[in-house]
Design an enzyme around this catalytic site. Structure first.
Site, PDB file in Angstrom:
ATOM      1  N   ASN A  10       0.867  -1.189   0.000  1.00 17.42           N
ATOM      2  CA  ASN A  10       0.000   0.000   0.000  1.00 17.42           C
ATOM      3  C   ASN A  10       0.901   1.235   0.000  1.00 17.42           C
ATOM      4  O   ASN A  10       1.432   1.625   1.036  1.00 17.42           O
ATOM      5  CB  ASN A  10      -0.910  -0.035   1.242  1.00 17.42           C
ATOM      6  CG  ASN A  10      -1.842   1.167   1.290  1.00 17.42           C
ATOM      7  OD1 ASN A  10      -1.916   1.950   0.336  1.00 17.42           O
ATOM      8  ND2 ASN A  10      -2.554   1.316   2.403  1.00 17.42           N
ATOM      9  N   TRP A  11       1.048   1.816  -1.171  1.00 16.08           N
ATOM     10  CA  TRP A  11       1.959   2.966  -1.302  1.00 16.08           C
ATOM     11  C   TRP A  11       1.350   4.261  -0.769  1.00 16.08           C
ATOM     12  O   TRP A  11       2.025   5.279  -0.690  1.00 16.08           O
ATOM     13  CB  TRP A  11       2.351   3.141  -2.777  1.00 16.08           C
ATOM     14  CG  TRP A  11       3.318   2.121  -3.271  1.00 16.08           C
ATOM     15  CD1 TRP A  11       3.937   1.137  -2.534  1.00 16.08           C
ATOM     16  CD2 TRP A  11       3.799   1.976  -4.616  1.00 16.08           C
ATOM     17  NE1 TRP A  11       4.762   0.393  -3.353  1.00 16.08           N
ATOM     18  CE2 TRP A  11       4.697   0.890  -4.627  1.00 16.08           C
ATOM     19  CE3 TRP A  11       3.539   2.660  -5.806  1.00 16.08           C
ATOM     20  CZ2 TRP A  11       5.353   0.471  -5.791  1.00 16.08           C
ATOM     21  CZ3 TRP A  11       4.186   2.245  -6.968  1.00 16.08           C
ATOM     22  CH2 TRP A  11       5.083   1.167  -6.952  1.00 16.08           C
ATOM     23  N   LYS A  12       0.061   4.244  -0.492  1.00 22.56           N
ATOM     24  CA  LYS A  12      -0.637   5.445   0.011  1.00 22.56           C
ATOM     25  C   LYS A  12      -0.369   6.632  -0.915  1.00 22.56           C
ATOM     26  O   LYS A  12      -0.249   6.445  -2.125  1.00 22.56           O
ATOM     27  CB  LYS A  12      -0.244   5.702   1.464  1.00 22.56           C
ATOM     28  CG  LYS A  12      -0.429   4.444   2.328  1.00 22.56           C
ATOM     29  CD  LYS A  12      -0.289   4.665   3.796  1.00 22.56           C
ATOM     30  CE  LYS A  12      -0.501   3.338   4.533  1.00 22.56           C
ATOM     31  NZ  LYS A  12      -0.428   3.453   5.969  1.00 22.56           N
ATOM     32  N   HIS A  98      -9.995   1.415   4.522  1.00 23.52           N
ATOM     33  CA  HIS A  98      -8.730   1.608   5.238  1.00 23.52           C
ATOM     34  C   HIS A  98      -8.925   2.594   6.396  1.00 23.52           C
ATOM     35  O   HIS A  98      -9.675   3.553   6.272  1.00 23.52           O
ATOM     36  CB  HIS A  98      -7.648   2.115   4.271  1.00 23.52           C
ATOM     37  CG  HIS A  98      -6.280   2.041   4.870  1.00 23.52           C
ATOM     38  ND1 HIS A  98      -5.815   2.986   5.747  1.00 23.52           N
ATOM     39  CD2 HIS A  98      -5.306   1.112   4.765  1.00 23.52           C
ATOM     40  CE1 HIS A  98      -4.594   2.637   6.142  1.00 23.52           C
ATOM     41  NE2 HIS A  98      -4.264   1.500   5.551  1.00 23.52           N
ATOM     42  N   GLU A 169      -6.281  -5.066  10.399  1.00 20.73           N
ATOM     43  CA  GLU A 169      -5.302  -4.012  10.654  1.00 20.73           C
ATOM     44  C   GLU A 169      -5.678  -3.243  11.923  1.00 20.73           C
ATOM     45  O   GLU A 169      -6.424  -2.251  11.844  1.00 20.73           O
ATOM     46  CB  GLU A 169      -5.291  -3.018   9.493  1.00 20.73           C
ATOM     47  CG  GLU A 169      -4.859  -3.591   8.187  1.00 20.73           C
ATOM     48  CD  GLU A 169      -4.199  -2.530   7.320  1.00 20.73           C
ATOM     49  OE1 GLU A 169      -3.018  -2.687   7.006  1.00 20.73           O
ATOM     50  OE2 GLU A 169      -4.855  -1.529   6.996  1.00 20.73           O
ATOM     51  N   SER A 209       2.575  -2.180  10.620  1.00 18.89           N
ATOM     52  CA  SER A 209       4.012  -2.197  10.906  1.00 18.89           C
ATOM     53  C   SER A 209       4.692  -3.518  10.528  1.00 18.89           C
ATOM     54  O   SER A 209       5.618  -3.966  11.220  1.00 18.89           O
ATOM     55  CB  SER A 209       4.281  -1.878  12.387  1.00 18.89           C
ATOM     56  OG  SER A 209       3.773  -0.597  12.726  1.00 18.89           O
ATOM     57  N   GLY A 230       2.491  -1.144   4.468  1.00 20.35           N
ATOM     58  CA  GLY A 230       2.519   0.276   4.125  1.00 20.35           C
ATOM     59  C   GLY A 230       3.944   0.779   4.000  1.00 20.35           C
ATOM     60  O   GLY A 230       4.609   0.616   2.963  1.00 20.35           O
TER      61      GLY A 230
HETATM   62  P1  PGA Z   1       2.163   0.201   7.828  1.00 18.68           P
HETATM   63  O1  PGA Z   1       0.772   0.472   7.090  1.00 18.68           O
HETATM   64  O2  PGA Z   1       2.721  -1.069   7.283  1.00 18.68           O
HETATM   65  O3  PGA Z   1       2.990   1.405   7.467  1.00 18.68           O
HETATM   66  O4  PGA Z   1       1.861   0.116   9.283  1.00 18.68           O
HETATM   67  C1  PGA Z   1      -0.158  -0.531   6.897  1.00 18.68           C
HETATM   68  C2  PGA Z   1      -1.408   0.076   6.322  1.00 18.68           C
HETATM   69  O5  PGA Z   1      -1.724   1.230   6.631  1.00 18.68           O
HETATM   70  O6  PGA Z   1      -2.112  -0.554   5.523  1.00 18.68           O
END
Ligand code: PGA
Length: 246
Positions: A10-12, A98, A169, A209, A230
């Site tokens: 998930n590159w956001k 999300h 999540e 994480s 992420g």
């Molecule tokens: P993260 O994000 O791996 O940076 O905790 C996960 C997510 O938001 O889907």
């Protein structure tokens, strides 16, 4: 259980187009020898068409694209929105619900349910995010979670549930959350068991994480079939090390 691992990057709201192309190419190269995993890149909307075009030149089964969101409306006068029918030729998967959509854009479980319907109507496989906001005792947390999931998955037939991806999540474990720490594998495994019992046929992955150091701990849990990554997905070397753990 025979697992079919699914790892979602998930590159956001990160990457330039140039970076997105280089990173996708690098992920693809890293996967060429590894045919027992499915990797999905959830890139920003605007990069999906150019990335899909590049991937179509030499497609590999192990790699495809996802949208990070979708409109809850089918089409029409909804400025700024992107509809599922506009995405369906570009992506195989679509993320909905999300926690960052919930926190910053006030998305409700009912709205997530409408988005899910849009994806299904357009043959895009949903990746549905679910998770409690605060760390609590496991029993009470999963009751709340199941209630939340029931609203989001409302109206789905057993056939539609089958194959849907639930990304567990816990919000407190997502790296963008102040003081985030990954959940413990055993706890995640318990939640996943409960989700699979409540919603037969779903595929549960974990997010929050995840990195190359802790990935194996989550994959060790029987009902966890992959991860939503992420921060660590923005570093291709680290991301491919995570993929190696499955
Ligand atoms: P993260 O994000 O791996 O940076 O905790 C996960 C997510 O938001 O889907």
């Amino acid at each position: 259980m025979h697992k079919h691992p699914l790892i979602v990057a998930n590159w956001k709201m990160n990457t330039t187009l140039a970076d997105a192309i280089i990173m996708t190419q690098a992920v693809k190269q890293g996967l060429e020898e590894k045919d027992d995993v499915k990797v999905v890149i959830a890139a920003p909307y605007v990069w999906l068409a150019p990335l899909a075009e590049k991937l179509a030149q030499q497609p590999i089964r192990q790699l495809s694209l996802a949208s990070q969101d979708v409109s809850s409306f089918a089409k029409g006068a909804y400025t700024g929105e992107v509809a599922a029918f506009q995405l369906k030729d570009l992506v195989e998967y679509g993320i909905v619900g999300h926690s960052e959509r919930v926190a910053h854009f006030f998305e409700t479980p009912e709205r997530t349910n409408q988005k899910l319907e849009q994806l299904l109507e357009n043959q895009i496989m949903p990746i549905v995010c679910l998770g409690e906001e605060k760390k609590g005792k496991s029993g009470s947390v999963s009751d709340h979670l199941i209630a939340q999931a029931k609203i989001i998955l409302k109206g789905l037939t057993l056939a539609q549930l089958s194959g849907i991806v639930l990304a567990y999540e816990p919000v407190w474990a997502i790296s963008s959350h102040p003081g985030a720490e990954p959940a413990e594998g055993e706890y995640v495994g318990q939640v996943a068991d409960r989700l699979v019992k409540s919603f037969p046929g779903v595929k549960v992955i974990y997010g929050g994480s995840v990195d190359s150091q802790n990935m194996a701990e989550f994959m060790h849990e029987e009902q966890i079939e992959g991860a939503l990554v992420g921060q660590a997905s923005l570093n291709v070397k680290e991301f491919l090390k995570i993929v190696e753990q499955v």
